[in-house]
Structure formats: C-alpha cells, structure tokens
Design a protein around this motif. Structure first.
Motif, PDB file in Angstrom:
ATOM      1  N   GLY A 191      -1.763  -4.785  -6.823  1.00  0.00           N
ATOM      2  CA  GLY A 191      -1.567  -3.563  -7.720  1.00  0.00           C
ATOM      3  C   GLY A 191      -3.172  -3.481  -8.176  1.00  0.00           C
ATOM      4  N   PHE A 192      -4.206  -4.450  -7.945  1.00  0.00           N
ATOM      5  CA  PHE A 192      -5.634  -4.595  -8.549  1.00  0.00           C
ATOM      6  C   PHE A 192      -6.638  -4.540  -7.591  1.00  0.00           C
ATOM      7  CE2 PHE A 192      -2.875  -5.487 -12.212  1.00  0.00           C
ATOM      8  CZ  PHE A 192      -3.420  -5.163 -13.173  1.00  0.00           C
ATOM      9  N   ASN A 218      -6.392  -0.477   0.141  1.00  0.00           N
ATOM     10  CA  ASN A 218      -5.655   0.578  -0.488  1.00  0.00           C
ATOM     11  C   ASN A 218      -6.685   2.047  -0.206  1.00  0.00           C
ATOM     12  OD1 ASN A 218      -4.068   2.820  -1.280  1.00  0.00           O
ATOM     13  ND2 ASN A 218      -3.112   1.712  -2.720  1.00  0.00           N
ATOM     14  N   TRP A 219      -6.831   2.392   0.960  1.00  0.00           N
ATOM     15  CA  TRP A 219      -7.842   3.595   1.049  1.00  0.00           C
ATOM     16  C   TRP A 219      -7.505   4.783   0.477  1.00  0.00           C
ATOM     17  CZ3 TRP A 219      -4.335   1.292   4.710  1.00  0.00           C
ATOM     18  CH2 TRP A 219      -3.539   2.315   4.948  1.00  0.00           C
ATOM     19  N   GLU A 220      -6.317   4.944   0.015  1.00  0.00           N
ATOM     20  CA  GLU A 220      -5.813   6.290  -0.559  1.00  0.00           C
ATOM     21  C   GLU A 220      -6.222   6.338  -1.952  1.00  0.00           C
ATOM     22  OE1 GLU A 220      -4.936   8.860   0.718  1.00  0.00           O
ATOM     23  OE2 GLU A 220      -4.080   8.651   2.541  1.00  0.00           O
ATOM     24  N   VAL A 267       0.857  -1.215  -0.073  1.00  0.00           N
ATOM     25  CA  VAL A 267      -0.078   0.006  -0.033  1.00  0.00           C
ATOM     26  C   VAL A 267       0.977   1.248  -0.036  1.00  0.00           C
ATOM     27  CG1 VAL A 267      -1.469   1.246   1.243  1.00  0.00           C
ATOM     28  CG2 VAL A 267      -2.069  -1.009   0.969  1.00  0.00           C
ATOM     29  N   MET A 268       1.963   1.337   0.895  1.00  0.00           N
ATOM     30  CA  MET A 268       2.850   2.638   0.721  1.00  0.00           C
ATOM     31  C   MET A 268       3.349   2.655  -0.461  1.00  0.00           C
ATOM     32  SD  MET A 268       4.815   1.706   4.412  1.00  0.00           S
ATOM     33  CE  MET A 268       5.880   3.117   4.292  1.00  0.00           C
ATOM     34  N   VAL A 269       3.778   1.817  -1.358  1.00  0.00           N
ATOM     35  CA  VAL A 269       4.315   2.096  -2.760  1.00  0.00           C
ATOM     36  C   VAL A 269       3.243   2.457  -3.611  1.00  0.00           C
ATOM     37  CG1 VAL A 269       6.413   0.899  -2.367  1.00  0.00           C
ATOM     38  CG2 VAL A 269       4.564  -0.378  -3.248  1.00  0.00           C
ATOM     39  N   ALA A 312      -5.698  -9.656   7.075  1.00  0.00           N
ATOM     40  CA  ALA A 312      -4.295  -8.928   6.793  1.00  0.00           C
ATOM     41  C   ALA A 312      -4.596  -7.674   6.085  1.00  0.00           C
ATOM     42  CB  ALA A 312      -3.723  -9.876   6.352  1.00  0.00           C
ATOM     43  N   ASN A 313      -5.621  -7.226   5.617  1.00  0.00           N
ATOM     44  CA  ASN A 313      -5.824  -6.143   4.669  1.00  0.00           C
ATOM     45  C   ASN A 313      -6.221  -4.824   5.374  1.00  0.00           C
ATOM     46  OD1 ASN A 313      -4.738  -7.872   2.835  1.00  0.00           O
ATOM     47  ND2 ASN A 313      -6.619  -7.685   1.665  1.00  0.00           N
ATOM     48  N   TYR A 314      -6.295  -5.050   6.735  1.00  0.00           N
ATOM     49  CA  TYR A 314      -6.875  -3.925   7.621  1.00  0.00           C
ATOM     50  C   TYR A 314      -5.619  -3.080   8.154  1.00  0.00           C
ATOM     51  CZ  TYR A 314      -9.758  -0.981  10.685  1.00  0.00           C
ATOM     52  OH  TYR A 314     -10.376  -0.341  11.215  1.00  0.00           O
ATOM     53  N   LEU A 315      -5.862  -1.869   8.235  1.00  0.00           N
ATOM     54  CA  LEU A 315      -4.540  -1.171   9.014  1.00  0.00           C
ATOM     55  C   LEU A 315      -4.619  -1.387  10.566  1.00  0.00           C
ATOM     56  CD1 LEU A 315      -2.165   0.917   8.690  1.00  0.00           C
ATOM     57  CD2 LEU A 315      -3.822   2.749   8.917  1.00  0.00           C
TER      58      LEU A 315
END
Length: 300
Positions: free
Chosen positions: A245-246, A130-132, A84-86, A285-288
């Motif tokens: 990435g999708f 990816n919330w952003e 998510v960061m990249v 695993a996909n939660y912050l």
C-alpha cells in the motif's frame, strides 16, 4: 460541478453493485489485503485469468529465465494485481491525507517550473505499479493542474464509477479523442497531461517500432508529435511499490520542451521505452502482463 460530482448515467439495477463496492472500499487496509489474497487465489488457481497470455508474455520477454522463474513471476504478478485491484477500489473513500502518506513523489520540481511558465507537460506513464494512483496523487501535489488522457469504457456503470474514483481528489479527465483539441484550448495553462503509452499500438496509430524486452514492439508515438507541435516538456513517470500500500512516484526528464524535436525521429518515445524496460526488468511482477501487447507485427 466538481470533477467527481458526475450525474448518474447508468441503469438503477447497478446501484446495489456500487453500494457493495464502496462498502468494501471502506474496510481498513489490512482487511482489504485479506480480500486481495482471496482474489489472488481465484485469479491464479481457479479462473486462471488470462494465464496463457501472461505466461507467453513473460517467456518472450525474459528468454534467459528458467521455467521455474517464469512460474514464480507469474504467481507474484497475480498477487501484485490483486493488491492493485483493492487499492484502486480504495480510491473511492481514501482521504487526501492518507493518499499523500502512501505515495511519495520524487522530483516534483520537474513539473512546477514549467507550470510557472504556463506550459503543458506531457507525463508519460505505464501500467506498472499502481497506475491508477498516479493521477489522484498528482492532483493533490499540484491542485487543478493534473489532467489524464483516458479511453472511456463502453459499460456506463463502470465508466461512471471509475470516473469518480479517478477524479475524486480533483484531477481532470480528457477523453482520448479530445487530446489535440484540449491541448489547443489550454496550451497556456500550466498543467500536466498524463498519458499511459505502453499499450500495443496498431497500424492506424502511426506506431514507433523498437526492440523492447527482446521483442519487436510497437509504441504509441503521439508524445513526439505533440511535444514537437506544442513545445511541451515531457517527463517519464514510474510508480513503484515500496511496501504493502505504499509507493514511490518517480518523475524523470525526457525532453525539456525547448530543444527542437524531429517528430519522425521518435526521440521521446525511444527514451520512454528504455526507461520502462529498465523498470520492468527491475520488478517484472509489477507490470500488467494480461494484455496482448505484442499482437501487432511490423509491416516490412
């Protein structure tokens, strides 16, 4: 001035950092994910970034899971977070066509119909997936109709840099303190107001308390009050990873904006909590998990 053409308001010595970050963003996705793998190793094994908080949150949220499963989810989370960061960094250079290709939006008609009626839709999201990428993708699907409520950062460089990333595809940002004023000003403009409402609400935030992931949890309740006051339709937004990435960006109805709401019953917030809980349980695993979301205790 376009939303992303903001004047520089930070010290000159941050410029090399901006050039470095944008240079990294220009790398192809496969190279970026190699970079993410290094970030993963750094966070998970060297720095152990907020490891105690992550493990505490996971253990309390999934008491039925074994310690082996908790440790596995923790490692999967750090790998997801590194990706998510990249991916967030990539927003600085990604083309509109490429972002559209990577984010598939489901049920956009839930927004287009209220837009045609000149209504503001409250779109409630969370720090999952990816919330952003939610707001920029929404801005491409609905030009000039995507607004995001956000909390400005105290560091002037990172505030400026993230502002540019978030608005690059035409989205608009609303400082959290201006939410009510903005709704009054633009209440007849068909648009979506995106809000991430899963942070830990404190006593001053008039929280709604409910059982969530096996814990007594405080949620921000502003969506119920705003939907009641302005007759806003409300939708739930989840962006879930379908591949590297999708993403699928799924929009689901929470309130039609026509049925009278008792703002003290918190029907909208409760429905949001149930949707979010289901999605976290499906892909934990996909939660912050790095935030202390259960730091507040209910006052009896």
């Amino acid at each position: 001035m376009t939303p992303h053409a903001t004047p520089r308001k930070y010290a000159w010595f941050y410029l090399p950092l901006e050039w470095l970050l944008l240079s990294i963003a220009r790398l192809p996705f496969p190279v970026l994910y190699g970079f993410a793998y290094g970030l993963y190793g750094l966070m998970a094994y060297v720095v152990r970034y907020r490891r105690r908080v992550v493990l505490e949150n996971l253990r309390n949220s999934f008491p039925e899971k074994s310690e082996k499963d908790i440790q596995r989810i923790q490692k999967e989370f750090y790998w997801h977070f590194a990706q998510v960061m990249v991916e967030i960094l990539k927003l600085g250079v990604i083309s509109d066509a490429e972002l559209r290709r990577r984010v598939r939006i489901h049920n956009p008609e839930l927004l287009s119909s209220p837009f045609a009626q000149g209504r503001t839709v409250l779109a409630l999201g969370s720090h999952a997936g990816n919330w952003e990428w939610i707001l920029p993708s929404g801005a491409l699907e609905f030009p000039n109709r995507a607004y995001g409520v956000y909390k400005p950062l105290s560091n002037p460089f990172f505030e400026h840099f993230l502002y540019k990333l978030r608005t690059r595809s035409g989205a608009h940002l609303i400082p959290m303190r201006d939410t009510l004023r903005d709704l009054i000003k633009r209440r007849t403009e068909g648009r979506a107001m995106s809000m991430l409402t899963d942070q830990a609400a404190g006593p001053e935030d008039r929280p709604y308390w409910t059982q969530f992931l096996n814990q007594d949890t405080s949620f921000y309740s502003s969506a119920d009050r705003l939907a009641s006051q302005f007759s806003c339709p409300v939708v739930y937004v989840n962006i879930k990873r379908t591949g590297r990435g999708f993403y699928d960006l799924v929009i689901l109805p929470l309130h039609d904006g026509n049925t009278p709401l008792d703002k003290e019953a918190y029907v909208v917030t409760e429905a949001f909590a149930r949707h979010l809980e289901r999605d976290i349980q499906a892909a934990p695993a996909n939660y912050l998990w790095t935030h202390r979301r259960w730091k507040h205790k209910r006052v009896v």
